[in-house]
Scaffold this motif. Structure first.
Motif, PDB file in Angstrom:
ATOM      1  N   THR A  84       0.837  -1.207   0.000  1.00  0.00           N
ATOM      2  CA  THR A  84       0.000   0.000   0.000  1.00  0.00           C
ATOM      3  C   THR A  84       0.871   1.257   0.000  1.00  0.00           C
ATOM      4  O   THR A  84       2.045   1.201   0.400  1.00  0.00           O
ATOM      5  N   PRO A  85       0.310   2.402  -0.393  1.00  0.00           N
ATOM      6  CA  PRO A  85       1.085   3.654  -0.343  1.00  0.00           C
ATOM      7  C   PRO A  85       1.586   3.961   1.074  1.00  0.00           C
ATOM      8  O   PRO A  85       2.695   4.448   1.245  1.00  0.00           O
ATOM      9  N   ASP A  86       0.797   3.642   2.101  1.00  0.00           N
ATOM     10  CA  ASP A  86       1.224   3.877   3.494  1.00  0.00           C
ATOM     11  C   ASP A  86       2.485   3.082   3.811  1.00  0.00           C
ATOM     12  O   ASP A  86       3.417   3.578   4.451  1.00  0.00           O
ATOM     13  N   GLU A  87       2.484   1.819   3.381  1.00  0.00           N
ATOM     14  CA  GLU A  87       3.654   0.967   3.670  1.00  0.00           C
ATOM     15  C   GLU A  87       4.887   1.475   2.927  1.00  0.00           C
ATOM     16  O   GLU A  87       6.001   1.427   3.445  1.00  0.00           O
ATOM     17  N   GLN A  88       4.653   1.989   1.724  1.00  0.00           N
ATOM     18  CA  GLN A  88       5.759   2.516   0.922  1.00  0.00           C
ATOM     19  C   GLN A  88       6.431   3.692   1.659  1.00  0.00           C
ATOM     20  O   GLN A  88       7.652   3.810   1.690  1.00  0.00           O
ATOM     21  N   GLU A  89       5.582   4.514   2.263  1.00  0.00           N
ATOM     22  CA  GLU A  89       6.089   5.675   3.007  1.00  0.00           C
ATOM     23  C   GLU A  89       6.752   5.224   4.305  1.00  0.00           C
ATOM     24  O   GLU A  89       7.834   5.674   4.666  1.00  0.00           O
ATOM     25  N   ARG A  90       6.103   4.278   4.970  1.00  0.00           N
ATOM     26  CA  ARG A  90       6.589   3.863   6.289  1.00  0.00           C
ATOM     27  C   ARG A  90       7.945   3.184   6.207  1.00  0.00           C
ATOM     28  O   ARG A  90       8.805   3.367   7.080  1.00  0.00           O
ATOM     29  N   ILE A  91       8.165   2.383   5.154  1.00  0.00           N
ATOM     30  CA  ILE A  91       9.439   1.656   5.074  1.00  0.00           C
ATOM     31  C   ILE A  91      10.611   2.637   4.901  1.00  0.00           C
ATOM     32  O   ILE A  91      11.717   2.382   5.360  1.00  0.00           O
ATOM     33  N   GLN A  92      10.343   3.773   4.257  1.00  0.00           N
ATOM     34  CA  GLN A  92      11.396   4.788   4.121  1.00  0.00           C
ATOM     35  C   GLN A  92      11.769   5.337   5.498  1.00  0.00           C
ATOM     36  O   GLN A  92      12.949   5.537   5.809  1.00  0.00           O
ATOM     37  N   PRO A 122     -15.010  -2.445  -3.447  1.00  0.00           N
ATOM     38  CA  PRO A 122     -13.587  -2.434  -3.864  1.00  0.00           C
ATOM     39  C   PRO A 122     -13.012  -1.031  -4.041  1.00  0.00           C
ATOM     40  O   PRO A 122     -11.797  -0.864  -3.990  1.00  0.00           O
ATOM     41  N   GLN A 123     -13.878  -0.021  -4.218  1.00  0.00           N
ATOM     42  CA  GLN A 123     -13.359   1.341  -4.409  1.00  0.00           C
ATOM     43  C   GLN A 123     -12.621   1.864  -3.179  1.00  0.00           C
ATOM     44  O   GLN A 123     -11.853   2.814  -3.264  1.00  0.00           O
ATOM     45  N   PHE A 124     -12.824   1.210  -2.016  1.00  0.00           N
ATOM     46  CA  PHE A 124     -12.133   1.666  -0.799  1.00  0.00           C
ATOM     47  C   PHE A 124     -10.778   0.982  -0.598  1.00  0.00           C
ATOM     48  O   PHE A 124     -10.076   1.267   0.359  1.00  0.00           O
ATOM     49  N   ILE A 125     -10.439   0.059  -1.476  1.00  0.00           N
ATOM     50  CA  ILE A 125      -9.154  -0.651  -1.330  1.00  0.00           C
ATOM     51  C   ILE A 125      -8.072   0.169  -2.019  1.00  0.00           C
ATOM     52  O   ILE A 125      -8.104   0.372  -3.233  1.00  0.00           O
ATOM     53  N   ASP A 126      -7.122   0.626  -1.217  1.00  0.00           N
ATOM     54  CA  ASP A 126      -6.064   1.492  -1.739  1.00  0.00           C
ATOM     55  C   ASP A 126      -4.753   0.700  -1.769  1.00  0.00           C
ATOM     56  O   ASP A 126      -4.089   0.535  -0.748  1.00  0.00           O
ATOM     57  N   THR A 127      -4.395   0.164  -2.923  1.00  0.00           N
ATOM     58  CA  THR A 127      -3.147  -0.604  -3.003  1.00  0.00           C
ATOM     59  C   THR A 127      -2.285  -0.075  -4.130  1.00  0.00           C
ATOM     60  O   THR A 127      -2.761   0.608  -5.043  1.00  0.00           O
ATOM     61  N   LEU A 128      -1.005  -0.417  -4.069  1.00  0.00           N
ATOM     62  CA  LEU A 128      -0.106  -0.122  -5.178  1.00  0.00           C
ATOM     63  C   LEU A 128      -0.427  -1.102  -6.313  1.00  0.00           C
ATOM     64  O   LEU A 128      -1.148  -2.079  -6.112  1.00  0.00           O
ATOM     65  N   ALA A 129       0.162  -0.862  -7.474  1.00  0.00           N
ATOM     66  CA  ALA A 129      -0.132  -1.745  -8.610  1.00  0.00           C
ATOM     67  C   ALA A 129       0.421  -3.151  -8.380  1.00  0.00           C
ATOM     68  O   ALA A 129      -0.111  -4.139  -8.896  1.00  0.00           O
ATOM     69  N   THR A 130       1.499  -3.253  -7.584  1.00  0.00           N
ATOM     70  CA  THR A 130       2.100  -4.564  -7.303  1.00  0.00           C
ATOM     71  C   THR A 130       2.466  -4.655  -5.829  1.00  0.00           C
ATOM     72  O   THR A 130       2.605  -3.640  -5.150  1.00  0.00           O
ATOM     73  N   SER A 131       2.644  -5.885  -5.355  1.00  0.00           N
ATOM     74  CA  SER A 131       3.189  -6.129  -4.008  1.00  0.00           C
ATOM     75  C   SER A 131       4.634  -6.557  -4.204  1.00  0.00           C
ATOM     76  O   SER A 131       4.903  -7.488  -4.982  1.00  0.00           O
ATOM     77  N   THR A 132       5.543  -5.908  -3.502  1.00  0.00           N
ATOM     78  CA  THR A 132       6.967  -6.169  -3.769  1.00  0.00           C
ATOM     79  C   THR A 132       7.762  -6.337  -2.472  1.00  0.00           C
ATOM     80  O   THR A 132       7.368  -5.820  -1.422  1.00  0.00           O
ATOM     81  N   PRO A 133       8.911  -7.029  -2.568  1.00  0.00           N
ATOM     82  CA  PRO A 133       9.740  -7.199  -1.377  1.00  0.00           C
ATOM     83  C   PRO A 133      10.310  -5.861  -0.899  1.00  0.00           C
ATOM     84  O   PRO A 133      10.428  -4.905  -1.683  1.00  0.00           O
ATOM     85  N   VAL A 134      10.676  -5.819   0.364  1.00  0.00           N
ATOM     86  CA  VAL A 134      11.223  -4.599   0.961  1.00  0.00           C
ATOM     87  C   VAL A 134      12.473  -4.123   0.209  1.00  0.00           C
ATOM     88  O   VAL A 134      12.685  -2.928   0.013  1.00  0.00           O
ATOM     89  N   SER A 135      13.273  -5.063  -0.264  1.00  0.00           N
ATOM     90  CA  SER A 135      14.542  -4.702  -0.923  1.00  0.00           C
ATOM     91  C   SER A 135      14.328  -3.928  -2.223  1.00  0.00           C
ATOM     92  O   SER A 135      15.259  -3.346  -2.758  1.00  0.00           O
ATOM     93  N   GLU A 136      13.109  -3.941  -2.759  1.00  0.00           N
ATOM     94  CA  GLU A 136      12.847  -3.147  -3.966  1.00  0.00           C
ATOM     95  C   GLU A 136      12.566  -1.685  -3.621  1.00  0.00           C
ATOM     96  O   GLU A 136      12.384  -0.854  -4.513  1.00  0.00           O
TER      97      GLU A 136
END
Ligand code: SF4
Ligand code: SF4
Length: 231
Positions: free
Chosen positions: A35-43, A84-98
């Motif tokens: 998700t976009p939140d996880e993308q931000e949080r991992i940084q 489904p309109q409330f599901i906010d995900t990135l286009a793909t699920s990827t490992p942390v190393s990416e």
């Protein structure tokens, strides 16, 4: 409990302490980035940690969430969620190393406590952790297991999978499904041909590789090659 005497556990919501913004020596991260939140949080986790360690197949190689990368994800979401309109995900699920630099990876689904303790012990002693990349087959030989691939024609992934589990599945008479990810220098093409010789169809062979560790390069390459009809 002994470990808790040696380290300060700063943020571990399931165990009690909650301090997500703390600066830490070691951050253990589980789960893929979906998700976009996880993308931000991992940084933020990376910026606040001296060492970042991924734990488990999802954080290290995509895991279950990344299965959708090879499927029609919007159709899946529409079939599972009423709105489904409330599901906010990135286009793909990827490992942390990416997304950020990873210092150490603990493979497995799930990992075991022996791996965590060995890593922490090495870090507390200030030495590089030993990396275990032998195949499950070697562990089978050490333990004297009967080979389920040779003796029972089961499509065992042990020849290309790294050990760490003590060859758990073959010990109980079933084939390995590669939950610990690729071993060092695997030869997935050769194993694909062996599986074809057992009578597996290309899509079944591809599924063996594009499973829990589907984002691990060696498995991804092998799986997509078989899918494309190039075993
Ligand atoms: S059972 Fe699987 S992991 Fe064990 S030796 Fe045979 S092929 Fe290798
Ligand atoms: S034998 Fe294979 S599937 Fe079973 S626990 Fe070990 S790595 Fe995972």
């Amino acid at each position: 409990m002994t470990l808790a005497d040696r380290v300060d556990i700063v943020h571990f919501a399931e165990a009690g302490p909650v301090e997500p913004q703390a600066d830490v020596d070691i951050a253990f991260v589980e789960g893929s980035i979906t998700t976009p939140d996880e993308q931000e949080r991992i940084q933020a986790v990376r910026a606040n940690s001296r060492y970042l360690v991924t734990i488990g197949a999802c954080a290290t190689a995509g895991g279950v969430q990344a299965l959708r990368n090879n499927a029609d994800a919007p159709a899946w979401i529409a079939s599972v969620y009423a709105s489904p309109q409330f599901i906010d995900t990135l286009a793909t699920s990827t490992p942390v190393s990416e997304h950020v630099r990873v210092d150490y990876e603990l493979w497995g689904c799930p990992i075991n406590s022996r791996q965590v303790l060995a890593l922490l012990r090495a870090m507390l002693f200030g030495v590089a952790p030993a990396i275990e990349r032998d195949s499950v087959c070697l562990e089978c030989k050490r333990r004297g297991n009967v080979c389920v691939l040779v003796a029972q024609q089961q499509p065992c992934m042990g020849p290309v999978t790294q050990t760490g589990c003590g060859a758990l599945c073959p010990r109980f008479g079933r084939d390995c499904y590669a939950c610990y990810g690729p071993a060092e220098n695997p030869n997935p093409d050769s194993l694909s041909r062996r599986f074809a010789g057992l009578g597996l169809m290309p899509e079944d062979i591809a599924r063996r590789f594009l499973h829990i560790n589907n984002h691990a390069p060696a498995f991804a390459m092998a799986g997509h090659k078989v899918k494309a009809g190039k075993p």
